[in-house]
Design an enzyme around this catalytic site. Structure first.
Site, PDB file in Angstrom:
ATOM      1  N   GLY A 201      35.232  74.104  64.947  1.00 51.85           N
ATOM      2  CA  GLY A 201      34.988  72.613  64.446  1.00 51.85           C
ATOM      3  C   GLY A 201      34.456  72.447  63.182  1.00 51.85           C
ATOM      4  O   GLY A 201      34.030  73.643  62.320  1.00 51.85           O
ATOM      5  N   GLU A 226      46.792  77.189  65.416  1.00 50.66           N
ATOM      6  CA  GLU A 226      45.900  76.862  66.112  1.00 50.66           C
ATOM      7  C   GLU A 226      44.131  76.675  65.683  1.00 50.66           C
ATOM      8  O   GLU A 226      43.936  78.075  65.028  1.00 50.66           O
ATOM      9  CB  GLU A 226      45.766  77.752  67.488  1.00 50.66           C
ATOM     10  CG  GLU A 226      46.923  77.507  68.303  1.00 50.66           C
ATOM     11  CD  GLU A 226      47.922  78.112  67.950  1.00 50.66           C
ATOM     12  OE1 GLU A 226      47.785  79.360  67.148  1.00 50.66           O
ATOM     13  OE2 GLU A 226      49.121  78.251  68.497  1.00 50.66           O
ATOM     14  N   LEU A 227      43.749  75.694  65.220  1.00 50.76           N
ATOM     15  CA  LEU A 227      42.494  75.760  64.627  1.00 50.76           C
ATOM     16  C   LEU A 227      41.433  76.432  65.156  1.00 50.76           C
ATOM     17  O   LEU A 227      41.165  76.402  66.383  1.00 50.76           O
ATOM     18  CB  LEU A 227      41.909  74.189  64.490  1.00 50.76           C
ATOM     19  CG  LEU A 227      40.596  73.991  63.944  1.00 50.76           C
ATOM     20  CD1 LEU A 227      40.814  74.340  62.352  1.00 50.76           C
ATOM     21  CD2 LEU A 227      40.276  72.792  64.004  1.00 50.76           C
ATOM     22  N   ASP A 228      40.844  77.559  64.320  1.00 50.26           N
ATOM     23  CA  ASP A 228      39.867  78.324  64.794  1.00 50.26           C
ATOM     24  C   ASP A 228      40.170  79.108  66.128  1.00 50.26           C
ATOM     25  O   ASP A 228      39.108  79.248  66.770  1.00 50.26           O
ATOM     26  CB  ASP A 228      38.370  77.371  64.926  1.00 50.26           C
ATOM     27  CG  ASP A 228      38.142  77.042  63.143  1.00 50.26           C
ATOM     28  OD1 ASP A 228      38.224  77.566  62.535  1.00 50.26           O
ATOM     29  OD2 ASP A 228      37.346  75.840  63.545  1.00 50.26           O
ATOM     30  N   ALA A 229      41.158  79.477  66.144  1.00 48.98           N
ATOM     31  CA  ALA A 229      41.483  80.488  67.377  1.00 48.98           C
ATOM     32  C   ALA A 229      40.605  81.611  67.489  1.00 48.98           C
ATOM     33  O   ALA A 229      40.261  82.114  66.348  1.00 48.98           O
ATOM     34  CB  ALA A 229      43.088  80.797  67.246  1.00 48.98           C
TER      35      ALA A 229
END
Length: 287
Positions: A201, A226-229
């Site tokens: 985040g 995918e965000l900050d996987a």
């Protein structure tokens, strides 16, 4: 020669077949195929990683063939091979406000610690324009008055400057899935100002502080949609603080010194071909 082909466009039938058929009949070994159908956007995305017989057909010819298939199928097709040219890899350094991460990269290039070419700097704000001018690098602001980026213009600049790697050096906007797939295969590298996967985040310092952490850090990872996987981590490093250290001081330590050093080391690992991205996982390159 390892080659990555990406194809992105409106979803309909028969998009993958001509690409796979051409590379297979040309004698390529197919190491990886990934295909995605984003129903909400009606977007088709495909990645093919191959070993291409460049002694029989140059990558430039393969690119022409793939471009023609893309034209016929309505796809944006890109063909990228890290070893196609003998030159150092070309970087697009993307920024928003903070200059320190980009400065760390530019200093390492200048001093010979990072064997790369800073082809262009791109920002959604003008905050780092002076840094680009200091190092004699073209700077493009793709943001409007509120910092909202023109993502298509951004992709056009990546192509125009023929970049190998896109470095998000505290670029505080999320790349849309389309760009992530257009430049997929380990070409987009992000500095996240927290330890993944524990603190994803936009507020990782604050989140760690509210949990009374005494260890903070940064993460360098390849970008996937995918965000900050959590499985694309290239490099992480940490720093410790004493109990009672104010949050403002923790952030200052992280932003001014720790994050830039972490980014420079993570990028070096990619540029020196120590790691690559295969099947969305970071792997150590066998030499």
């Amino acid at each position: 020669m390892q080659v990555i082909i990406t194809a992105v466009g409106p979803d309909h039938r028969g998009l993958a077949d001509p690409i796979v058929h051409y590379v297979a009949t040309a004698g390529a070994n197919i190491y990886e195929i990934q295909m995605y159908d984003h129903d909400s956007e009606r977007l088709f995305a495909m990645l093919v990683r191959i070993e291409w017989p460049d002694d029989e057909e140059p990558v430039a010819i393969l690119r022409e063939r793939m471009t023609e298939i893309g034209r016929l199928k309505g796809l944006s097709v890109r063909v990228w091979a890290r070893n196609e040219h003998s030159r150092p890899p070309r970087l697009a350094i993307c920024t928003t406000y903070r200059p320190e991460p980009a400065l760390a990269i530019l200093r390492d290039i200048r001093d010979g610690r990072l064997k790369a070419d800073p082809a262009v700097m791109i920002g959604n704000r003008n905050a780092c324009r002076g840094l680009a001018e200091q190092f004699g690098i073209d700077f493009h602001n793709v943001g409007d008055d509120r910092g909202t980026p023109d993502n298509r213009r951004m992709a056009e600049l990546f192509d125009e400057y023929d970049v190998d790697y896109i470095v998000l050096a505290r670029y505080m906007r999320i790349l849309p899935p389309r760009i992530c797939w257009e430049f997929a295969g380990g070409r987009i590298i992000n500095l996240h100002h927290g330890l993944l996967p524990s603190f994803p985040g936009f507020r990782p310092y604050q989140d760690a502080y509210t949990r009374h952490m005494l260890t903070y850090g940064a993460t360098i990872h390849f970008i996937v949609p995918e965000l900050d996987a959590g499985e694309q981590i290239i490099h992480q490093s940490t720093f410790d603080v004493f109990p009672g250290t104010p949050l403002e001081e923790i952030i200052r330590l992280g932003e001014s010194d720790h994050e830039p050093r972490c980014l420079a080391e993570g990028l070096r690992r990619v540029v020196d071909r120590e790691v690559e991205l295969h099947f969305h996982r970071v792997v150590r390159v066998q030499r």
